[in-house]
Design a protein around this motif. Structure first.
Motif, PDB file in Angstrom:
ATOM      1  N   LEU A   1       0.851  -1.188   0.000  1.00 22.97           N
ATOM      2  CA  LEU A   1       0.000   0.000   0.000  1.00 22.97           C
ATOM      3  C   LEU A   1       0.890   1.243   0.000  1.00 22.97           C
ATOM      4  CD1 LEU A   1      -2.999   0.937   0.196  1.00 22.97           C
ATOM      5  CD2 LEU A   1      -2.565   1.286   2.645  1.00 22.97           C
ATOM      6  N   LEU A   2       0.683   2.106  -1.001  1.00 22.30           N
ATOM      7  CA  LEU A   2       1.501   3.315  -1.145  1.00 22.30           C
ATOM      8  C   LEU A   2       0.621   4.548  -1.074  1.00 22.30           C
ATOM      9  CD1 LEU A   2       3.772   2.231  -4.140  1.00 22.30           C
ATOM     10  CD2 LEU A   2       4.297   2.124  -1.695  1.00 22.30           C
ATOM     11  N   PRO A   3       1.135   5.649  -0.524  1.00 21.85           N
ATOM     12  CA  PRO A   3       0.387   6.913  -0.603  1.00 21.85           C
ATOM     13  C   PRO A   3       0.305   7.381  -2.047  1.00 21.85           C
ATOM     14  CG  PRO A   3       2.589   7.300   0.243  1.00 21.85           C
ATOM     15  CD  PRO A   3       2.420   5.807   0.167  1.00 21.85           C
ATOM     16  N   LYS A   4      -0.801   8.003  -2.392  1.00 21.68           N
ATOM     17  CA  LYS A   4      -0.957   8.510  -3.751  1.00 21.68           C
ATOM     18  C   LYS A   4      -0.037   9.700  -3.952  1.00 21.68           C
ATOM     19  CE  LYS A   4      -4.356  10.268  -7.043  1.00 21.68           C
ATOM     20  NZ  LYS A   4      -5.772  10.622  -7.267  1.00 21.68           N
ATOM     21  N   LEU A   5       0.817   9.622  -4.964  1.00 25.82           N
ATOM     22  CA  LEU A   5       1.739  10.720  -5.256  1.00 25.82           C
ATOM     23  C   LEU A   5       1.012  11.840  -5.990  1.00 25.82           C
ATOM     24  CD1 LEU A   5       5.159   9.237  -6.397  1.00 25.82           C
ATOM     25  CD2 LEU A   5       4.673  10.550  -4.348  1.00 25.82           C
ATOM     26  N   ILE A   6       1.323  13.060  -5.603  1.00 28.91           N
ATOM     27  CA  ILE A   6       0.779  14.226  -6.271  1.00 28.91           C
ATOM     28  C   ILE A   6       1.878  14.839  -7.135  1.00 28.91           C
ATOM     29  CG2 ILE A   6      -0.342  16.457  -5.974  1.00 28.91           C
ATOM     30  CD1 ILE A   6      -1.979  14.061  -5.010  1.00 28.91           C
ATOM     31  N   THR A   7       1.582  15.060  -8.421  1.00 23.90           N
ATOM     32  CA  THR A   7       2.564  15.710  -9.292  1.00 23.90           C
ATOM     33  C   THR A   7       2.860  17.111  -8.771  1.00 23.90           C
ATOM     34  OG1 THR A   7       1.722  14.496 -11.198  1.00 23.90           O
ATOM     35  CG2 THR A   7       3.051  16.445 -11.652  1.00 23.90           C
ATOM     36  N   PRO A   8       4.133  17.480  -8.609  1.00 21.67           N
ATOM     37  CA  PRO A   8       4.457  18.826  -8.106  1.00 21.67           C
ATOM     38  C   PRO A   8       3.824  19.907  -8.972  1.00 21.67           C
ATOM     39  CG  PRO A   8       6.409  17.434  -8.144  1.00 21.67           C
ATOM     40  CD  PRO A   8       5.335  16.665  -8.844  1.00 21.67           C
ATOM     41  N   SER A   9       3.238  20.913  -8.323  1.00 22.26           N
ATOM     42  CA  SER A   9       2.607  22.007  -9.065  1.00 22.26           C
ATOM     43  C   SER A   9       3.626  23.029  -9.547  1.00 22.26           C
ATOM     44  CB  SER A   9       1.565  22.703  -8.177  1.00 22.26           C
ATOM     45  OG  SER A   9       2.161  23.185  -6.978  1.00 22.26           O
ATOM     46  N   ASP A  10       4.764  23.123  -8.850  1.00 23.30           N
ATOM     47  CA  ASP A  10       5.805  24.066  -9.245  1.00 23.30           C
ATOM     48  C   ASP A  10       6.736  23.430 -10.274  1.00 23.30           C
ATOM     49  OD1 ASP A  10       4.844  25.941  -7.473  1.00 23.30           O
ATOM     50  OD2 ASP A  10       6.125  25.259  -5.836  1.00 23.30           O
ATOM     51  N   ARG A  11       7.401  24.291 -11.030  1.00 26.39           N
ATOM     52  CA  ARG A  11       8.442  23.799 -11.926  1.00 26.39           C
ATOM     53  C   ARG A  11       9.636  23.313 -11.110  1.00 26.39           C
ATOM     54  NH1 ARG A  11       9.705  28.533 -15.939  1.00 26.39           N
ATOM     55  NH2 ARG A  11       9.658  29.687 -13.977  1.00 26.39           N
ATOM     56  N   ILE A  12      10.238  22.238 -11.551  1.00 25.92           N
ATOM     57  CA  ILE A  12      11.360  21.634 -10.841  1.00 25.92           C
ATOM     58  C   ILE A  12      12.630  21.859 -11.654  1.00 25.92           C
ATOM     59  CG2 ILE A  12      12.306  19.508  -9.883  1.00 25.92           C
ATOM     60  CD1 ILE A  12       9.776  20.460  -8.490  1.00 25.92           C
ATOM     61  N   CYS A  13      13.671  22.346 -10.994  1.00 23.98           N
ATOM     62  CA  CYS A  13      14.945  22.520 -11.686  1.00 23.98           C
ATOM     63  C   CYS A  13      15.852  21.334 -11.417  1.00 23.98           C
ATOM     64  CB  CYS A  13      15.613  23.839 -11.286  1.00 23.98           C
ATOM     65  SG  CYS A  13      16.397  23.829  -9.662  1.00 23.98           S
ATOM     66  N   GLU A  14      16.970  21.284 -12.118  1.00 26.41           N
ATOM     67  CA  GLU A  14      17.781  20.070 -12.148  1.00 26.41           C
ATOM     68  C   GLU A  14      18.415  19.706 -10.808  1.00 26.41           C
ATOM     69  OE1 GLU A  14      20.610  23.376 -13.562  1.00 26.41           O
ATOM     70  OE2 GLU A  14      18.493  22.859 -13.722  1.00 26.41           O
ATOM     71  N   LYS A  15      18.494  20.659  -9.878  1.00 22.54           N
ATOM     72  CA  LYS A  15      19.134  20.371  -8.598  1.00 22.54           C
ATOM     73  C   LYS A  15      18.144  20.067  -7.487  1.00 22.54           C
ATOM     74  CE  LYS A  15      23.101  23.362  -9.589  1.00 22.54           C
ATOM     75  NZ  LYS A  15      23.845  24.576  -9.171  1.00 22.54           N
ATOM     76  N   LYS A  16      16.848  20.209  -7.771  1.00 25.60           N
ATOM     77  CA  LYS A  16      15.830  20.044  -6.744  1.00 25.60           C
ATOM     78  C   LYS A  16      15.249  18.630  -6.790  1.00 25.60           C
ATOM     79  CE  LYS A  16      16.148  24.394  -5.582  1.00 25.60           C
ATOM     80  NZ  LYS A  16      16.710  24.828  -4.306  1.00 25.60           N
ATOM     81  N   PRO A  17      14.818  18.083  -5.641  1.00 22.79           N
ATOM     82  CA  PRO A  17      14.167  16.756  -5.648  1.00 22.79           C
ATOM     83  C   PRO A  17      12.922  16.767  -6.515  1.00 22.79           C
ATOM     84  CG  PRO A  17      14.764  17.409  -3.410  1.00 22.79           C
ATOM     85  CD  PRO A  17      14.993  18.606  -4.278  1.00 22.79           C
ATOM     86  N   ILE A  18      12.732  15.688  -7.284  1.00 24.03           N
ATOM     87  CA  ILE A  18      11.587  15.603  -8.188  1.00 24.03           C
ATOM     88  C   ILE A  18      10.282  15.534  -7.412  1.00 24.03           C
ATOM     89  CG2 ILE A  18      10.485  14.119  -9.911  1.00 24.03           C
ATOM     90  CD1 ILE A  18      13.301  13.371 -10.841  1.00 24.03           C
ATOM     91  N   PHE A  19      10.233  14.683  -6.396  1.00 22.50           N
ATOM     92  CA  PHE A  19       9.080  14.608  -5.510  1.00 22.50           C
ATOM     93  C   PHE A  19       9.528  15.009  -4.102  1.00 22.50           C
ATOM     94  CE2 PHE A  19       7.830  11.499  -8.780  1.00 22.50           C
ATOM     95  CZ  PHE A  19       6.544  11.963  -9.069  1.00 22.50           C
ATOM     96  N   PRO A  20       8.717  15.735  -3.378  1.00 20.53           N
ATOM     97  CA  PRO A  20       9.067  16.023  -1.977  1.00 20.53           C
ATOM     98  C   PRO A  20       9.029  14.748  -1.159  1.00 20.53           C
ATOM     99  CG  PRO A  20       6.831  16.716  -2.434  1.00 20.53           C
ATOM    100  CD  PRO A  20       7.421  16.319  -3.758  1.00 20.53           C
ATOM    101  N   THR A  21       9.823  14.718  -0.115  1.00 21.82           N
ATOM    102  CA  THR A  21       9.839  13.548   0.757  1.00 21.82           C
ATOM    103  C   THR A  21       8.464  13.358   1.382  1.00 21.82           C
ATOM    104  OG1 THR A  21      12.161  13.956   1.222  1.00 21.82           O
ATOM    105  CG2 THR A  21      11.015  12.514   2.750  1.00 21.82           C
ATOM    106  N   HIS A  22       8.064  12.108   1.584  1.00 22.78           N
ATOM    107  CA  HIS A  22       6.803  11.819   2.242  1.00 22.78           C
ATOM    108  C   HIS A  22       6.776  12.486   3.613  1.00 22.78           C
ATOM    109  CE1 HIS A  22       3.899   9.154   4.430  1.00 22.78           C
ATOM    110  NE2 HIS A  22       3.225   9.384   3.332  1.00 22.78           N
ATOM    111  N   SER A  23       5.584  12.738   4.136  1.00 25.31           N
ATOM    112  CA  SER A  23       5.426  13.564   5.330  1.00 25.31           C
ATOM    113  C   SER A  23       6.179  13.050   6.550  1.00 25.31           C
ATOM    114  CB  SER A  23       3.933  13.700   5.676  1.00 25.31           C
ATOM    115  OG  SER A  23       3.362  12.413   5.871  1.00 25.31           O
ATOM    116  N   ASP A  24       6.525  11.737   6.588  1.00 28.29           N
ATOM    117  CA  ASP A  24       7.283  11.256   7.744  1.00 28.29           C
ATOM    118  C   ASP A  24       8.781  11.449   7.572  1.00 28.29           C
ATOM    119  OD1 ASP A  24       7.889   9.363   5.871  1.00 28.29           O
ATOM    120  OD2 ASP A  24       7.034   7.670   6.950  1.00 28.29           O
TER     121      ASP A  24
END
Length: 441
Positions: A135-158
């Motif tokens: 069972l996995l949490p549903k991933l939400i596509t980031p609403s902001d533009r992501i640059c090459e040095k930033k994490p693609i998905f934010p870390t899960h809330s824990d």
């Protein structure tokens, strides 16, 4: 307080975004031996399964779900069905619940059958099954533009990088097909940067924005389950990163408004790239920040240590400030907000520009002339307040009616109490300033 409120809001938003879940299931059941050998058949007389989730992917409301697998099987030694010949012995078994588990986020269950396939009736055991569920949490596509040095998905809330068995991320490549990402297998979410995945040539690996999905495989099954969504990550270039804190340049005097600041970043600007800096000042009445001014430059100061600096040009007064900055590539002399070549918008921490201490002094008469035209009058200048580390100068004027003439021009002294002698009987006016030419007022 602002930081705590912001963190609480982020956690709340994260909780809402993960209140939807996705269940992924892989399963395999061995074949029964249904050959008529005059002795037995297994599973062909009665074969019942109660399985909450069979192989596939499922949208789940909430952060947990129950998986349940319940078998009931019959044994019949009659080579025919439904007693079309002499009725033989019949018995049922496996009446209990074989699997019942509650899965929370990142919870897994796996059971792998290792017996004979097809199952011979001599085993006289429950029909086995190989079963995997996560069972996995549903991933939400980031609403902001992501640059090459930033994490693609934010870390899960824990805040943990979770390991998910058999999970592989894929991207849609410039060759027009889905390809595996060989690194970061079993990692969920994919909270790493484009540079970490593809290196500096990341732009050559795919066309346009990055399309991602993940797949799940297992050793007992030839099936592949894909993520319920495909994630399109909107990309942009990264602005330079701040190195250290903003360095404030305080005002020269307590009454001047000539403060500035210096920012240091980790790379130089490339050809036809501008650094655009917006300055925000704190409203002392309500603690909010308002836009103050904006500057741009195409040239940074090389600090000869791998960092580059820019010093704000306009004069600003004392107060609390922060900045927002980004780079503009190929924008020419104008800075249109809709230019598609804007890089990421970066924020600084708050910094403070201060006024130095006010210079203050008094003058004490020590003695008048002792004889007519003796010229031995004496006074003392006492510095009452000043900015530490500064030295001083005094200037003496003679006042005769409306006439004011210089008696002694600017003269240095460095102690907080200084005596001036050789004064004749007269009216004097004294000015004091420090070595930054800040005057006592």
């Amino acid at each position: 307080m602002k930081s705590k409120l912001l963190n609480s809001l982020c956690l709340l938003l994260s909780w809402f975004s993960h209140s939807q879940s996705e269940l992924y299931v892989l399963m395999k059941t061995p074949q029964n031996n249904t050959r008529s050998n005059g002795t037995c058949r297994v599973g062909s007389y009665r074969d019942s399964y109660d399985i909450t989730y069979r192989e596939g992917s499922f949208a789940i409301t909430g952060n947990s779900t129950v998986i349940k697998v319940d078998y009931q099987e019959g044994y019949n030694d009659d080579p025919g069905f439904d007693c079309n010949g002499p009725c033989g012995a019949y018995s049922e078994y496996c009446n209990g619940v074989e699997i019942q588990r509650t899965l929370n986020h990142f919870g897994e269950y796996e059971n792998i059958y290792t017996g004979e396939d097809p199952i011979e009736c001599t085993s006289n055991t429950c029909k086995p099954i190989s079963y995997f569920a996560v069972l996995l949490p549903k991933l939400i596509t980031p609403s902001d533009r992501i640059c090459e040095k930033k994490p693609i998905f934010p870390t899960h809330s824990d805040g943990v990088n979770h390991n998910v068995s058999g999970l592989t991320w894929q991207f849609y490549s410039s060759a027009g097909r889905w390809e595996d990402i060989p690194t970061f297998k079993n990692r969920f979410p994919l909270n790493v940067s484009l540079l970490s995945i593809f290196g500096n040539n990341w732009r050559t690996r795919f066309n346009g924005n990055l399309q991602l999905r993940y797949k799940l495989n297992n050793s007992f099954s030839s099936s592949t389950i894909y993520s319920r969504s495909t994630y399109t990550i909107v990309l942009t270039e990264c602005s330079p990163e701040l190195v250290g804190e903003i360095l404030p340049i305080h005002t020269r005097c307590n009454y001047t408004t000539d403060g500035k600041f210096t920012m240091t970043v980790n790379r130089n600007l490339v050809a036809n790239e501008k650094l655009v800096v917006s300055l925000y000042e704190e409203n002392v009445l309500n603690g909010t920040y308002f836009f103050r001014s904006q500057e741009s430059t195409g040239t940074l100061v090389n600090n000869s240590n791998g960092t580059y600096s820019y010093t704000w040009n306009q004069d600003i007064d004392s107060g609390n400030y922060n900045i927002k900055f980004q780079t503009l590539l190929g924008g020419g002399s104008s800075i249109p907000s809709t230019d598609p070549s804007w890089a990421t918008l970066e924020f600084s921490d708050e910094f403070t520009i201060l006024n130095p201490n006010e210079l203050d002094f008094n003058v004490v008469k020590l003695n008048d002339e002792t004889c007519f035209n003796n010229g031995n009058g004496k006074i003392r200048i006492n510095i009452l307040d000043n900015e530490p580390g500064r030295s001083f100068q005094y200037k003496i004027y003679k006042v005769s009616g409306t006439s004011i003439t210089t008696f002694r021009d600017w003269t240095n002294f460095s102690t907080s109490s200084f005596e001036i002698d050789s004064l004749d009987k007269n009216i004097y006016r004294i000015k004091v300033r420090d070595n930054e030419e800040c005057y006592a007022r």
